[in-house]
Design a protein around this motif. Structure first.
Motif, PDB file in Angstrom:
ATOM      1  N   HIS A  52      -9.418 -29.033  35.665  1.00 18.83           N
ATOM      2  CA  HIS A  52     -10.493 -28.490  34.830  1.00 18.83           C
ATOM      3  C   HIS A  52     -11.053 -29.608  33.945  1.00 18.83           C
ATOM      4  CE1 HIS A  52     -12.804 -25.597  32.520  1.00 18.83           C
ATOM      5  NE2 HIS A  52     -12.326 -26.164  31.426  1.00 18.83           N
ATOM      6  N   SER A  53     -10.175 -30.397  33.344  1.00 20.34           N
ATOM      7  CA  SER A  53     -10.608 -31.510  32.497  1.00 20.34           C
ATOM      8  C   SER A  53     -11.321 -32.590  33.302  1.00 20.34           C
ATOM      9  CB  SER A  53      -9.410 -32.125  31.765  1.00 20.34           C
ATOM     10  OG  SER A  53      -8.841 -31.183  30.893  1.00 20.34           O
ATOM     11  N   VAL A  54     -10.780 -32.928  34.475  1.00 14.10           N
ATOM     12  CA  VAL A  54     -11.431 -33.934  35.318  1.00 14.10           C
ATOM     13  C   VAL A  54     -12.815 -33.450  35.739  1.00 14.10           C
ATOM     14  CG1 VAL A  54     -11.334 -35.162  37.531  1.00 14.10           C
ATOM     15  CG2 VAL A  54      -9.262 -34.929  36.159  1.00 14.10           C
ATOM     16  N   LEU A  60      -8.446 -24.912  44.897  1.00  9.39           N
ATOM     17  CA  LEU A  60      -9.295 -25.949  44.325  1.00  9.39           C
ATOM     18  C   LEU A  60     -10.779 -25.619  44.462  1.00  9.39           C
ATOM     19  CD1 LEU A  60      -7.374 -29.136  45.544  1.00  9.39           C
ATOM     20  CD2 LEU A  60      -7.039 -27.790  43.466  1.00  9.39           C
ATOM     21  N   GLU A  61     -11.105 -24.370  44.712  1.00  8.86           N
ATOM     22  CA  GLU A  61     -12.507 -24.015  44.944  1.00  8.86           C
ATOM     23  C   GLU A  61     -13.384 -24.171  43.704  1.00  8.86           C
ATOM     24  OE1 GLU A  61     -12.497 -19.171  44.377  1.00  8.86           O
ATOM     25  OE2 GLU A  61     -12.159 -19.988  46.369  1.00  8.86           O
ATOM     26  N   ASN A  62     -12.813 -24.195  42.522  1.00 11.34           N
ATOM     27  CA  ASN A  62     -13.603 -24.310  41.293  1.00 11.34           C
ATOM     28  C   ASN A  62     -13.904 -25.754  40.900  1.00 11.34           C
ATOM     29  OD1 ASN A  62     -13.749 -21.515  40.854  1.00 11.34           O
ATOM     30  ND2 ASN A  62     -11.717 -21.524  39.939  1.00 11.34           N
ATOM     31  N   TYR A  63     -13.651 -26.690  41.795  1.00 12.99           N
ATOM     32  CA  TYR A  63     -13.821 -28.101  41.473  1.00 12.99           C
ATOM     33  C   TYR A  63     -14.717 -28.794  42.506  1.00 12.99           C
ATOM     34  CZ  TYR A  63      -9.679 -26.508  39.048  1.00 12.99           C
ATOM     35  OH  TYR A  63      -8.800 -25.760  38.298  1.00 12.99           O
ATOM     36  N   PRO A  64     -16.008 -28.461  42.515  1.00  9.57           N
ATOM     37  CA  PRO A  64     -16.895 -29.003  43.555  1.00  9.57           C
ATOM     38  C   PRO A  64     -17.023 -30.526  43.524  1.00  9.57           C
ATOM     39  CG  PRO A  64     -18.163 -27.865  41.857  1.00  9.57           C
ATOM     40  CD  PRO A  64     -16.717 -27.562  41.602  1.00  9.57           C
ATOM     41  N   ARG A  65     -17.045 -31.125  42.366  1.00 10.55           N
ATOM     42  CA  ARG A  65     -17.177 -32.585  42.295  1.00 10.55           C
ATOM     43  C   ARG A  65     -15.899 -33.253  42.801  1.00 10.55           C
ATOM     44  NH1 ARG A  65     -19.670 -30.210  38.186  1.00 10.55           N
ATOM     45  NH2 ARG A  65     -21.866 -30.701  37.866  1.00 10.55           N
ATOM     46  N   ILE A  66     -14.768 -32.739  42.378  1.00 12.12           N
ATOM     47  CA  ILE A  66     -13.489 -33.274  42.841  1.00 12.12           C
ATOM     48  C   ILE A  66     -13.399 -33.156  44.363  1.00 12.12           C
ATOM     49  CG2 ILE A  66     -10.990 -32.829  42.866  1.00 12.12           C
ATOM     50  CD1 ILE A  66     -11.260 -32.151  39.848  1.00 12.12           C
ATOM     51  N   ASN A  67     -13.750 -32.004  44.889  1.00 14.51           N
ATOM     52  CA  ASN A  67     -13.685 -31.793  46.336  1.00 14.51           C
ATOM     53  C   ASN A  67     -14.637 -32.713  47.090  1.00 14.51           C
ATOM     54  OD1 ASN A  67     -11.670 -29.758  46.550  1.00 14.51           O
ATOM     55  ND2 ASN A  67     -13.124 -28.284  45.728  1.00 14.51           N
ATOM     56  N   ALA A  68     -15.824 -32.941  46.550  1.00 14.54           N
ATOM     57  CA  ALA A  68     -16.788 -33.823  47.209  1.00 14.54           C
ATOM     58  C   ALA A  68     -16.274 -35.259  47.236  1.00 14.54           C
ATOM     59  CB  ALA A  68     -18.142 -33.748  46.496  1.00 14.54           C
TER      60      ALA A  68
END
Length: 157
Positions: free
Chosen positions: A84-86, A125-133
C-alpha cells in the motif's frame, strides 16, 4: 565473491557492483533521483522484507507454534501494509516502465523478489496496478528472468 573480496548482504553487494560497474547505474547519481530510488528500496528492504523473510516465518511456526493460517495472515498483513505504501509512493512519483523512470534501478531489484514472494504466498495483489505493471515489465527482461531463484544452480524450494 569478487577477486577474493566477499560480501553477503544484497544492498551492500548492489552498492559495490554499482560503484565498480557504473553502467547501467542502479543507484542514480542525480541527488533527487538517488533519494527517490533509495526511498522505495528502503521501504521494501527495511520495512517489508525483514518481517516476511523465510527465517521469520520459520520462527513463527517452529518457536511460536503459529498455525499455518496464522503465519499466512501475518505475511499478508505486512505485504498489504508495505505494498500500500509502495503503491502510494509510485502514484506520486511513477513516470516510466520501472519504479523510477525508464531505467532499471535498485528499487526494481528490491520490488521484483518481494512481489514474487507475495505471489508464492498467495497474496492478493490486484490493488497494486503500478507494482504489477513494473513486476510484469521487469520479468519480460532477460536479466530479471536469469536472476529468478529457480534459475540459480543452488535453488531449493
Amino acid at each position: 565473491v569478487d577477486d577474493g573480496f566477499e560480501l553477503g548482504q544484497s544492498m551492500a553487494i548492489i552498492d559495490y557492483l554499482d560503484a565498480k560497474y557504473p553502467e547501467p547505474r542502479l543507484i542514480p547519481q542525480d541527488l533527487q533521483a538517488r533519494a527517490r530510488v533509495l526511498e522505495i528500496s528502503n521501504l521494501i528492504s527495511c520495512d517489508m522484507h525483514p518481517l516476511n523473510n523465510k527465517r521469520v516465518l520459520l520462527y513463527l511456526t517452529r518457536m511460536l507454534k503459529a498455525e499455518e493460517g496464522g503465519k499466512n495472515i501475518w505475511y499478508q498483513h505486512w505485504i498489504t501494509e508495505g505494498f500500500h505504501s509502495v503503491e502510494q509512493l509510485l502514484a506520486r512519483t511513477y513516470a516510466g516502465t520501472f519504479c523510477h523512470g525508464d531505467q532499471v534501478s535498485l528499487a526494481d531489484c528490491c520490488l521484483v523478489p518481494q512481489v514474487a514472494n507475495a505471489l508464492r504466498m498467495n497474496c492478493n495483489l490486484e490493488n497494486y496496478p503500478r507494482i504489477n505493471a513494473i513486476y510484469a515489465y521487469c520479468n519480460s527482461l532477460d536479466a530479471f528472468r536469469q536472476a529468478m531463484p529457480e534459475a540459480q544452480p543452488d535453488y531449493q524450494e
